[in-house]
Design an enzyme around this catalytic site. Structure first.
Site, PDB file in Angstrom:
ATOM      1  N   LYS A 216       0.891  -1.182   0.060  1.00 17.38           N
ATOM      2  CA  LYS A 216       0.006  -0.198   0.150  1.00 17.38           C
ATOM      3  C   LYS A 216       0.877   1.279   0.111  1.00 17.38           C
ATOM      4  CE  LYS A 216      -3.429   2.953   1.121  1.00 17.38           C
ATOM      5  NZ  LYS A 216      -3.939   2.904   2.553  1.00 17.38           N
ATOM      6  N   ASP A 346     -12.971   1.935   3.995  1.00 19.95           N
ATOM      7  CA  ASP A 346     -12.029   2.329   4.670  1.00 19.95           C
ATOM      8  C   ASP A 346     -12.618   2.440   6.121  1.00 19.95           C
ATOM      9  OD1 ASP A 346      -9.559   3.777   5.182  1.00 19.95           O
ATOM     10  OD2 ASP A 346     -10.064   5.651   4.145  1.00 19.95           O
TER      11      ASP A 346
HETATM   12 ZN   LIG Z   1      -7.591   3.682   4.202  1.00 21.24          ZN
END
Ligand SMILES: [Zn+2]
Length: 437
Positions: A216, A346
């Protein structure tokens, strides 16, 4: 040595006990079947609903699916009678932070520890699974707490979804993935901070060394970070090319946090596999993503939840308002233009377990069809993870990951916010009573 002794030795050497008439405990488990009797089954590929189906589960996998009338129970089978419920594949969230919580008080953030994150992870992994999400990508955690969380779930020590984890998100000094709350004399640096080609390569390799399944990165600024601008690019094109080259060479996909249009474009051109958020996506970045087949992972319900319930410090709140004002409109245009979508939430920006609200936003606010939204949360998400052979549809040979709801979700996608039955890898975590014939 007589023949029997020789045979016994061969069995031992080959460790193929089953061939010698002795079953290991795992092989025994595979022999016991669970018949899931479903009122209806939604085929997420076609959007068709079939009535009165039985899914035969053996061990952690689906053995077959067919009309209930054609599947006879055998002695030893366990029967799960789901009555009139509609069964579909377990949902997938490709953007979670299971070790984090929705409390953005700066002092709380600064006093978080790896131990606290690990404890959060145990609680949030279970909440996510019970909400019907049987697989997740965890894209950013401190101290490799996500690696240990994944391993504890896989070993059966705690309950949670199948996880792919990234370890610490990689980003520039002072960027969204750094920690910018304290002045210089405290020398505080985020776990994943790396600047320049050699440093980003080292960070990718370090994350893989300590257990990351994917990489990421932060391509642009973000909302919940101090002093940076969501529209400004952070990594250069060259740095991201180096990250992607190393990650792909070592068999890992790359997820890029990106709000601003230039960062979306550069990350896409560098070859990342998914753009997370994508708030300021424009025509040029839409065209690039379509051309390369890059997935977009919108995370939109968090905006609604934060505006209604959030208590953000002013320096986060202002950015949340600005991004929320444009994100849904831009994402809608990207989807209409044909950019591929995988569902992300998220979660951690709002409470874990509310993940399915994201589907409601896709359908009722930005105009996706219910089947397209469900595909984003199943087939597409599995494809992005490289897990299409394992999950995403109910098919023989895949993990027995499935959920059941009271109504056809194509008629009301919000029914997915109230899941009645959850099975992951053949194990039931939530649902109706078991019956044996
Ligand atoms: Zn995130």
């Amino acid at each position: 040595m007589n023949l029997m002794q020789r045979l016994a030795l061969v069995c031992l050497v080959l460790a193929a006990a089953a061939q010698c008439g002795v079953l290991s405990p795992a092989q025994q488990a595979r022999k016991t079947r669970t018949l899931v009797r479903a009122g209806h089954v939604l085929d997420v590929k076609t959007g068709k609903v079939a009535d009165a189906q039985t899914i035969v589960v053996a061990g952690d996998s689906i053995q077959s699916i067919g009309p209930t009338a054609s599947v006879q129970a055998q002695p030893g089978d366990t029967i799960m009678d789901l009555g009139s419920l509609t069964v579909l594949p377990g949902l997938i969230d490709v953007h979670t932070h299971l070790t984090m919580v929705p409390d953005f008080d700066p002092y709380r953030e600064l006093t978080s520890t790896d131990a606290k994150e690990a404890i959060n992870g145990v609680v949030n992994a279970r909440a996510t699974l019970l909400a019907g999400f049987t697989s997740v990508r965890n894209v950013g955690a401190g101290g490799y707490t996500d690696v240990d969380l994944r391993d504890a779930i896989n070993s059966g020590q705690i309950e949670g979804p199948h996880m792919m984890v990234s370890g610490p998100a990689i980003g520039i000094t002072g960027g969204h993935c750094d920690e910018n709350l304290l002045p210089v004399q405290y020398h505080l640096v985020g776990d994943g901070v790396a600047d320049g080609i050699a440093a980003v390569q080292q960070k990718v390799r370090q994350n893989i060394k300590y257990g990351a399944d994917l990489i990421k990165i932060c391509a642009t600024g973000g909302v919940l970070s101090k002093g940076d601008d969501p529209q400004a690019s952070q990594y250069t094109l060259e740095e991201m090319q180096a990250i992607v080259a190393d990650a792909h060479r070592l068999g890992r996909k790359v997820a890029a946090h990106a709000h601003g249009a230039q960062g979306i474009l550069w990350a896409t051109e560098a070859g990342v596999d998914s753009i997370e958020h994508g708030s300021y996506i424009d025509d040029a970045s839409i065209a690039a993503m379509k051309k390369r087949g890059t997935y977009l992972v919108p995370t939109l319900y968090l905006e609604d939840w934060q505006i209604e319930n959030g208590h953000l410090p002013a320096f986060y709140h202002q950015k949340m308002v600005s991004v929320s004002a444009v994100a849904k409109g831009n994402i809608k245009r990207a989807i209409e233009a044909g950019v591929k979508v995988a569902l992300g939430t998220d979660a951690a920006v709002y409470p874990h377990g509310l993940n399915a609200h994201e589907l409601d936003v896709y359908v009722n606010q930005i105009g996706m069809t219910p089947i397209a939204a469900i595909q984003a949360a199943t087939i597409n998400a599995a494809d992005l993870m490289g897990w299409s052979a394992k999950t995403g549809t109910l098919e023989a040979g895949k993990w027995a990951d499935m959920i059941a709801v009271e109504k056809n979700p194509l008629e009301d996608v919000r029914v997915l916010e109230d899941v009645k039955f959850v099975m992951k890898a053949g194990v039931i975590y939530k649902g109706a009573e078991k019956k044996t014939p």
